[in-house]
Each structure stands twice: as structure tokens, then as C-alpha cells.
Scaffold this active site. Structure first.
Site, PDB file in Angstrom:
ATOM      1  N   ASP A 200      -4.277  10.590   3.531  1.00  0.00           N
ATOM      2  CA  ASP A 200      -4.169   9.121   4.008  1.00  0.00           C
ATOM      3  C   ASP A 200      -3.172   8.992   5.100  1.00  0.00           C
ATOM      4  O   ASP A 200      -2.919   7.859   5.662  1.00  0.00           O
ATOM      5  CB  ASP A 200      -3.953   8.227   2.909  1.00  0.00           C
ATOM      6  CG  ASP A 200      -2.630   8.275   2.294  1.00  0.00           C
ATOM      7  OD1 ASP A 200      -1.668   9.316   2.566  1.00  0.00           O
ATOM      8  OD2 ASP A 200      -2.084   7.558   1.529  1.00  0.00           O
ATOM      9  N   GLY A 220      -7.594  -1.622  -0.027  1.00  0.00           N
ATOM     10  CA  GLY A 220      -7.748  -1.432  -1.477  1.00  0.00           C
ATOM     11  C   GLY A 220      -7.137  -0.066  -2.186  1.00  0.00           C
ATOM     12  O   GLY A 220      -7.122  -0.056  -3.292  1.00  0.00           O
ATOM     13  N   HIS A 223      -1.538   4.013  -3.976  1.00  0.00           N
ATOM     14  CA  HIS A 223      -1.273   5.524  -4.250  1.00  0.00           C
ATOM     15  C   HIS A 223       0.041   5.610  -5.126  1.00  0.00           C
ATOM     16  O   HIS A 223       1.123   5.057  -4.688  1.00  0.00           O
ATOM     17  CB  HIS A 223      -1.552   6.312  -3.186  1.00  0.00           C
ATOM     18  CG  HIS A 223      -2.804   6.489  -2.645  1.00  0.00           C
ATOM     19  ND1 HIS A 223      -2.929   6.971  -1.462  1.00  0.00           N
ATOM     20  CD2 HIS A 223      -4.076   6.275  -3.056  1.00  0.00           C
ATOM     21  CE1 HIS A 223      -4.307   7.025  -1.150  1.00  0.00           C
ATOM     22  NE2 HIS A 223      -5.057   6.328  -2.005  1.00  0.00           N
ATOM     23  N   HIS A 251       4.605  -4.002  -8.131  1.00  0.00           N
ATOM     24  CA  HIS A 251       4.966  -4.285  -6.607  1.00  0.00           C
ATOM     25  C   HIS A 251       3.709  -3.753  -5.756  1.00  0.00           C
ATOM     26  O   HIS A 251       3.684  -4.397  -5.134  1.00  0.00           O
ATOM     27  CB  HIS A 251       6.342  -3.120  -6.775  1.00  0.00           C
ATOM     28  CG  HIS A 251       6.360  -3.108  -5.153  1.00  0.00           C
ATOM     29  ND1 HIS A 251       7.612  -3.778  -4.740  1.00  0.00           N
ATOM     30  CD2 HIS A 251       6.145  -2.429  -4.080  1.00  0.00           C
ATOM     31  CE1 HIS A 251       7.940  -3.342  -3.426  1.00  0.00           C
ATOM     32  NE2 HIS A 251       6.895  -2.610  -2.989  1.00  0.00           N
ATOM     33  N   GLU A 252       3.043  -2.574  -6.177  1.00  0.00           N
ATOM     34  CA  GLU A 252       2.224  -2.172  -5.053  1.00  0.00           C
ATOM     35  C   GLU A 252       0.888  -3.233  -5.310  1.00  0.00           C
ATOM     36  O   GLU A 252       0.238  -3.030  -4.397  1.00  0.00           O
ATOM     37  CB  GLU A 252       1.696  -0.707  -5.626  1.00  0.00           C
ATOM     38  CG  GLU A 252       2.683   0.241  -5.449  1.00  0.00           C
ATOM     39  CD  GLU A 252       3.469   0.421  -4.133  1.00  0.00           C
ATOM     40  OE1 GLU A 252       2.856  -0.113  -3.017  1.00  0.00           O
ATOM     41  OE2 GLU A 252       4.630   0.910  -3.970  1.00  0.00           O
ATOM     42  N   HIS A 261       7.366  -6.731   2.232  1.00  0.00           N
ATOM     43  CA  HIS A 261       8.574  -6.576   1.291  1.00  0.00           C
ATOM     44  C   HIS A 261       9.517  -7.888   1.178  1.00  0.00           C
ATOM     45  O   HIS A 261       9.562  -8.394   2.251  1.00  0.00           O
ATOM     46  CB  HIS A 261       9.520  -5.465   1.339  1.00  0.00           C
ATOM     47  CG  HIS A 261       8.865  -3.996   1.150  1.00  0.00           C
ATOM     48  ND1 HIS A 261       9.133  -3.009   1.754  1.00  0.00           N
ATOM     49  CD2 HIS A 261       8.189  -3.856  -0.071  1.00  0.00           C
ATOM     50  CE1 HIS A 261       8.351  -1.841   1.016  1.00  0.00           C
ATOM     51  NE2 HIS A 261       8.027  -2.664  -0.117  1.00  0.00           N
TER      52      HIS A 261
END
Length: 337
Positions: A200, A220, A223, A251-252, A261
Site C-alpha cells: 500500500d 476502507g 492495516h 483508534h484506526e 489525530h
């Protein structure tokens, strides 16, 4: 400094261990210390200064001082312009791979209209404030955990339960539902564990460096670094370097929904977390941020945040919201049978 069984843990960034930054303690403008060039690359990686060239030196120049001050301000640290204990401890902590103020994805800080005393909210958004939409509301997003991109020591059922709780935690605050599917390729949100360069363009770096990353809507992809030692229950996993999977997942998912953040150290969307730290309860800042993108779930109130993590986070409670939203999900499930 993170220590496991009496030995320093190497958590890499670009092939150089972040723990080596400890030798930079108390460095300030005018210093020349081995490792400052790598620190400049670190700060550039997370959006605090321009990407340094090949001729980058180990000199603590005015540009580095500005970057350090910006880093300290952004992460709510004492602003000294020097590499003091608090700053180095933060730099050496495991963290999310999404930049804090990436020049390609700048974020904006918003004022909280409901905050007492005119307090500035610390949540941020990706550039352009992208969000999920549906032509026919309500919004229901499917997600799947990869059946192949896994870590062998964690039971698949335990991983799925973690993500069920994490998605439910966000769903109870906004009019967005999440439904798990076995069709990984068709899912709106795709979760997987990967190591190193995984295709990625944002490679992982080994244990206790970058823990995971996720892309803004409507990409979407979510990882997680397979090189980490992930834990689903600290009561049964005593590993000193263990990272709580549910904390990082929560968090992700915030990034998947469009949040950047937060500058609030208490917020789930703060960029770093310590080994064996559990941080899953959404704060007012997290909630106000995601509600600024999607609106409020009619059945949610900020006063209920203290109850989060108990019955409201049951693995079976994937959806929180109106009866209409629940009915829509049921229809989707039936049509998939």
C-alpha cells in the site's frame, strides 16, 4: 525507553531503531549529536518538517528546533524546543502510522460549540473532511477481517470479537451501523495484519514502531503490523511488549470514519500508546469529532460515556441507533443468506 526482559526493544523506523534516540536527551539548538539526522526523518515522516535530503546532518539547526516546538505543541507536551525527557519518551513510544499534520493531508482543529469556557476541541479531520455517505440513508457499512492476513497466535474468534466491540463503540455515538461479512473483497472496510512492505506504499517497520494505519473515507483499508505482539486479554498475556489490539483497532476505526489525530493525550485518537496500555473508552473529544462528521445518534448522550466498555460494548451489539437502522441491517443480512 521500553524494556523487555531487561533488554532494550528495537523498534525501527527506516532501518534505524527509535530507541537510539535516547542519546539525544537534552539536545537543543547548536548541538551536534549522532542520530539527529534520523530524528529529522522521523519528524518529516509524521508531518513536522520538510523531507530532509541525502545531505542531512546531525546538527540541531533552527529548522529542527521549529519542528520540535511544533511536535511538542501538537502533542500537548511542554514546549521547550529541546529534546527533554517528556519529548523523547513520546517520540520513542509505539504509534499510529498516520501523520499528525501531513502536508498532503492537512488537518483542521475545530472549536467545540458545546465546550464549557470556550475550550478548543482537539479533534481533527483529514483534508476536505471526507466521510462515508449513502444515497439511501441510513449509513450501514460492512467490514471483514482478512481470513489470510492474520497472526497465528490469536484465535480468529477472539480477533473478530475485538473488532465487534470496537465498531460498536463508535456506532453507539453516531447514526452509522456496521455489519460483519464473510465476503472480504466486497466489504466496505477491510481489516488485515501485514508485515513490512505490504503493497500500500506505507510499509511497516517491526515491533513497537508503527503499530498500524488506516486510510480516510471511502478507502476502507485498515492495516495492523503483524510483527507486533498483539494481546486481546492482558490477564492471560503477561508479555511486557504486548500491544492491546482493541485499543489500536478503536483508534484506526476513527481514521476509517474520517478523524485525524487528536492533540488530547486522553483521547482514543491521540497518536501513540504504550505497551500494555488499554485505551478504548471514547472521550468527549473523540465523540464531538466523529459527530461533527456524521451527526449524533438519537439514543446517545455524552453523559453515557462513563458506561462505555460494559454492557454497551457487548460483542453482539454491533449497532446502536434508531429502530430504522437496525431494521435496515436485518434486511441486509437476510438478503445475504
Amino acid at each position: 525507553m521500553v524494556v523487555v526482559l531487561g533488554l532494550p526493544v528495537v523498534h525501527g523506523h527506516g532501518g534505524v531503531a527509535w530507541h537510539s534516540f535516547k542519546q539525544l536527551l537534552d539536545a537543543g539548538r547548536g548541538s551536534h549529536v549522532t542520530g539527529l539526522a534520523e530524528l529529522k526523518r522521523y519528524l518529516a515522516r509524521f508531518g513536522y518538517m520538510a523531507k530532509p535530503g541525502r545531505d542531512t546532518t546531525d546538527a540541531f539547526d533552527e529548522h529542527l528546533e521549529v519542528a520540535v516546538r511544533r511536535y511538542q505543541t501538537r502533542l500537548s507536551l511542554p514546549v521547550t524546543g529541546r529534546l527533554d525527557n517528556a519529548t523523547l519518551d513520546q517520540i520513542m513510544s509505539p504509534r499510529c502510522g498516520v501523520g499528525d499534520d501531513d502536508v498532503e493531508r492537512p488537518v483542521s482543529v475545530a472549536l467545540s460549540p458545546g465546550a464549557q469556557g470556550g475550550v478548543v476541541s482537539r479533534f481533527t479531520f483529514f483534508k476536505g473532511e471526507p466521510r462515508w455517505t449513502r444515497s439511501d440513508p441510513p449509513i450501514v457499512l460492512s467490514y471483514a477481517v482478512s481470513p489470510t492476513a492474520t497472526v497465528g497466535y490469536l484465535p480468529p474468534a477472539a480477533v473478530r470479537a475485538v473488532f465487534q466491540r470496537a465498531f460498536a463503540r463508535w456506532a453507539r455515538t453516531i447514526p452509522v451501523g456496521f455489519v460483519e461479512t464473510d465476503d472480504y473483497e466486497a466489504a466496505d472496510i477491510k481489516v488485515g495484519f501485514y508485515a513490512g512492505n505490504h503493497g500500500d506504499g506505507v510499509p511497516f517497520d517491526g515491533p513497537l514502531g508503527i503499530l498500524g494505519h488506516a486510510f480516510s473515507p471511502k478507502n476502507g483499508r485498515l492495516h495492523l503490523d503483524a510483527s507486533e505482539h498483539w494481546a486481546v486479554d492482558f490477564d492471560v498475556d503477561a508479555t511486557a511488549s504486548a500491544i492491546d489490539l482493541e485499543s489500536v483497532a478503536t483508534h484506526e476505526i476513527g481514521h476509517v470514519l474520517g478523524l485525524g489525530h487528536s492533540t488530547s493525550p486522553r483521547a482514543v485518537m491521540y497518536p501513540s500508546i504504550k505497551p500494555r496500555e488499554k485505551k478504548v473508552r471514547l472521550t468527549v473529544d473523540d465523540v464531538e469529532g466523529v459527530q461533527a462528521l456524521y451527526g449524533s445518534n438519537p439514543q446517545f448522550s455524552l453523559s453515557s460515556l462513563s458506561e462505555q466498555g460494559t454492557s454497551s460494548s457487548s460483542p453482539r451489539r454491533l449497532l446502536a441507533g434508531s429502530a430504522r437502522l437496525l431494521c435496515t441491517v436485518l434486511v441486509i443480512l437476510v438478503t445475504q443468506l
